[in-house]
Design a protein around this motif. Structure first.
Motif, PDB file in Angstrom:
ATOM      1  N   ALA A  86      43.503  35.763  32.234  1.00 33.59           N
ATOM      2  CA  ALA A  86      42.099  35.440  31.985  1.00 33.59           C
ATOM      3  C   ALA A  86      41.226  35.694  33.211  1.00 33.59           C
ATOM      4  O   ALA A  86      40.050  36.030  33.087  1.00 33.59           O
ATOM      5  CB  ALA A  86      41.961  33.995  31.522  1.00 33.59           C
ATOM      6  N   ALA A  87      41.808  35.550  34.396  1.00 31.81           N
ATOM      7  CA  ALA A  87      41.054  35.784  35.630  1.00 31.81           C
ATOM      8  C   ALA A  87      40.813  37.263  35.888  1.00 31.81           C
ATOM      9  O   ALA A  87      39.916  37.630  36.654  1.00 31.81           O
ATOM     10  CB  ALA A  87      41.785  35.166  36.820  1.00 31.81           C
ATOM     11  N   GLY A  88      41.607  38.130  35.240  1.00 33.71           N
ATOM     12  CA  GLY A  88      41.490  39.559  35.512  1.00 33.71           C
ATOM     13  C   GLY A  88      40.928  40.375  34.376  1.00 33.71           C
ATOM     14  O   GLY A  88      40.516  41.521  34.576  1.00 33.71           O
ATOM     15  N   ILE A  89      40.885  39.779  33.183  1.00 36.15           N
ATOM     16  CA  ILE A  89      40.469  40.572  32.025  1.00 36.15           C
ATOM     17  C   ILE A  89      38.955  40.812  32.084  1.00 36.15           C
ATOM     18  O   ILE A  89      38.187  39.929  32.452  1.00 36.15           O
ATOM     19  CB  ILE A  89      40.893  39.889  30.709  1.00 36.15           C
ATOM     20  N   ALA A  90      38.551  42.007  31.743  1.00 39.62           N
ATOM     21  CA  ALA A  90      37.139  42.368  31.788  1.00 39.62           C
ATOM     22  C   ALA A  90      36.564  42.406  30.382  1.00 39.62           C
ATOM     23  O   ALA A  90      37.303  42.358  29.391  1.00 39.62           O
ATOM     24  CB  ALA A  90      36.971  43.719  32.473  1.00 39.62           C
ATOM     25  N   GLU A  91      35.257  42.496  30.301  1.00 40.82           N
ATOM     26  CA  GLU A  91      34.545  42.528  29.023  1.00 40.82           C
ATOM     27  C   GLU A  91      35.128  43.600  28.103  1.00 40.82           C
ATOM     28  O   GLU A  91      35.224  44.771  28.473  1.00 40.82           O
ATOM     29  CB  GLU A  91      33.067  42.814  29.263  1.00 40.82           C
ATOM     30  N   GLY A  92      35.550  43.169  26.916  1.00 44.18           N
ATOM     31  CA  GLY A  92      36.019  44.106  25.911  1.00 44.18           C
ATOM     32  C   GLY A  92      37.485  44.468  25.986  1.00 44.18           C
ATOM     33  O   GLY A  92      38.033  45.053  25.052  1.00 44.18           O
ATOM     34  N   ARG A  93      38.151  44.153  27.089  1.00 44.08           N
ATOM     35  CA  ARG A  93      39.577  44.460  27.189  1.00 44.08           C
ATOM     36  C   ARG A  93      40.392  43.511  26.315  1.00 44.08           C
ATOM     37  O   ARG A  93      39.951  42.421  25.975  1.00 44.08           O
ATOM     38  CB  ARG A  93      40.036  44.412  28.642  1.00 44.08           C
ATOM     39  N   GLY A  94      41.606  43.942  25.985  1.00 45.47           N
ATOM     40  CA  GLY A  94      42.397  43.181  25.041  1.00 45.47           C
ATOM     41  C   GLY A  94      43.633  42.542  25.644  1.00 45.47           C
ATOM     42  O   GLY A  94      44.254  43.092  26.552  1.00 45.47           O
ATOM     43  N   TYR A  95      43.997  41.392  25.094  1.00 49.31           N
ATOM     44  CA  TYR A  95      45.233  40.702  25.480  1.00 49.31           C
ATOM     45  C   TYR A  95      46.001  40.383  24.206  1.00 49.31           C
ATOM     46  O   TYR A  95      45.478  39.747  23.279  1.00 49.31           O
ATOM     47  CB  TYR A  95      44.924  39.432  26.248  1.00 49.31           C
ATOM     48  N   VAL A  96      47.257  40.822  24.143  1.00 49.76           N
ATOM     49  CA  VAL A  96      48.114  40.628  22.977  1.00 49.76           C
ATOM     50  C   VAL A  96      49.342  39.835  23.411  1.00 49.76           C
ATOM     51  O   VAL A  96      50.201  40.341  24.131  1.00 49.76           O
ATOM     52  CB  VAL A  96      48.550  41.981  22.378  1.00 49.76           C
ATOM     53  N   ASP A  97      49.426  38.580  22.969  1.00 52.88           N
ATOM     54  CA  ASP A  97      50.570  37.745  23.326  1.00 52.88           C
ATOM     55  C   ASP A  97      51.598  37.835  22.210  1.00 52.88           C
ATOM     56  O   ASP A  97      51.349  37.404  21.077  1.00 52.88           O
ATOM     57  CB  ASP A  97      50.135  36.292  23.532  1.00 52.88           C
ATOM     58  N   MET A  98      52.762  38.401  22.531  1.00 52.28           N
ATOM     59  CA  MET A  98      53.820  38.606  21.554  1.00 52.28           C
ATOM     60  C   MET A  98      54.909  37.534  21.644  1.00 52.28           C
ATOM     61  O   MET A  98      55.936  37.630  20.975  1.00 52.28           O
ATOM     62  CB  MET A  98      54.411  40.013  21.719  1.00 52.28           C
ATOM     63  N   SER A  99      54.683  36.524  22.453  1.00 48.35           N
ATOM     64  CA  SER A  99      55.625  35.418  22.607  1.00 48.35           C
ATOM     65  C   SER A  99      55.606  34.543  21.353  1.00 48.35           C
ATOM     66  O   SER A  99      54.633  34.527  20.602  1.00 48.35           O
ATOM     67  CB  SER A  99      55.238  34.559  23.816  1.00 48.35           C
ATOM     68  N   THR A 100      56.676  33.788  21.144  1.00 48.01           N
ATOM     69  CA  THR A 100      56.709  32.826  20.042  1.00 48.01           C
ATOM     70  C   THR A 100      56.216  31.480  20.545  1.00 48.01           C
ATOM     71  O   THR A 100      56.891  30.820  21.341  1.00 48.01           O
ATOM     72  CB  THR A 100      58.129  32.681  19.474  1.00 48.01           C
TER      73      THR A 100
END
Length: 286
Positions: free
Chosen positions: A82-96
């Motif tokens: 969250a500290a590095g993500i920029a506007e519009g970039r995506g984060y996909v968490d594949m953990s259970t």
């Protein structure tokens, strides 16, 4: 082609990230134990020092870690995604993880300007290596469409399930059923063998009827050979069962069979089989 980040190179994550590298994606990786990045780097991946650093340079960052605590840890804090993500970039968490944890991660990412998708997977080590996982996606639909080419490399099926929490819930339902099937299967194998039946004969009969399925074939062989080389760690199945039972409590849905299965896997953990394959639950039944 999107620049891809991948966080977490355990049994599953390493195989998934390798498939992305081999498919020609520009991949940057991070793992808490940096030595696990070496093989990926040899295959052409880059390595970054923190989850934040990965998110800063990638269009989409994927994560595959062990449990809700680990998923929160790599997202939050001064070196988190969250500290590095920029506007519009995506984060996909594949953990259970559970739906509450997924929502907490989603809120952190969207508050920072990013887009979030949960995408836990159904499948173990071999499907991860073969790129035949079932990926259970929910959240930002535009990110789903952008991530679909990577999903197609990692899995054979990637349905879009809707709002945040639905992917997490689907994964818990799937693993709850899997754990229950495996526990009663191992009890049946133990009962049959103690009554004098040949173990392979039991497997052959099951394979010929309506209950035939790959899990019984694969895990049955492990039970007969007393070889529980880890494909899916038993401790992670117990975690998933615990989360499923908790979801049932939250929704006022009775889950007596799942609760009993959870207790069996807790007993197997306590007996020292946590890091062995889920089939090692057979050791407490035989």
């Amino acid at each position: 082609m999107s620049r891809i980040g991948f966080l977490g190179l355990g049994i599953m994550g390493k195989a998934m990230a390798l498939n992305l590298v081999k498919a020609g994606f520009d991949v940057t990786v991070w793992n808490r134990d940096s030595h696990k990045c070496d093989e990926l780097v040899e295959q052409g991946a880059r390595v970054a020092a923190t989850p934040k650093a990965v998110a800063q340079v990638c269009d989409i960052t994927f994560a595959m870690v062990a449990d809700p605590q680990a998923a929160l840890a790599i997202c939050q804090g001064e070196n988190g995604v969250a500290a590095g993500i920029a506007e519009g970039r995506g984060y996909v968490d594949m953990s259970t993880v559970d739906d509450t944890t997924s929502l907490e991660i989603a809120n952190a990412i969207t508050h920072a300007g990013g887009r979030f998708l949960e995408a836990p997977v159904s499948g173990t080590k071999k499907p991860a290596e073969d790129g035949t996982l079932v990926i259970l996606a929910a959240g930002d639909e535009s990110l789903y469409q952008q991530a679909k080419p990577a999903f197609d490399v990692m899995g054979k099926m990637a349905p879009y399930l809707g709002a945040i929490g639905q992917g997490a819930n689907m994964k818990l339902v799937v693993n709850m059923i899997m754990g229950g099937m495996l526990n009663i299967f191992s009890e049946g194998m133990a009962l049959g063998q103690k009554s004098g039946l040949d173990g392979q004969a039991i497997l052959d009969v099951l394979a010929a009827g309506a209950m035939a399925n790959p899990m019984f074939t694969i895990k049955g062989k492990m039970c007969l050979e007393d070889n529980y080389a880890t494909s899916f760690p038993l401790k992670h199945m117990q975690k998933d069962l615990r989360l499923a039972v908790a979801l049932g409590d939250k929704l006022d849905q009775p889950l007596p069979t799942a609760a009993a299965t959870n207790e069996a896997f807790k007993q197997a953990k306590k007996a020292g089989y946590a890091d062995e394959d889920i089939a090692a639950v057979h050791k407490i039944n035989r």
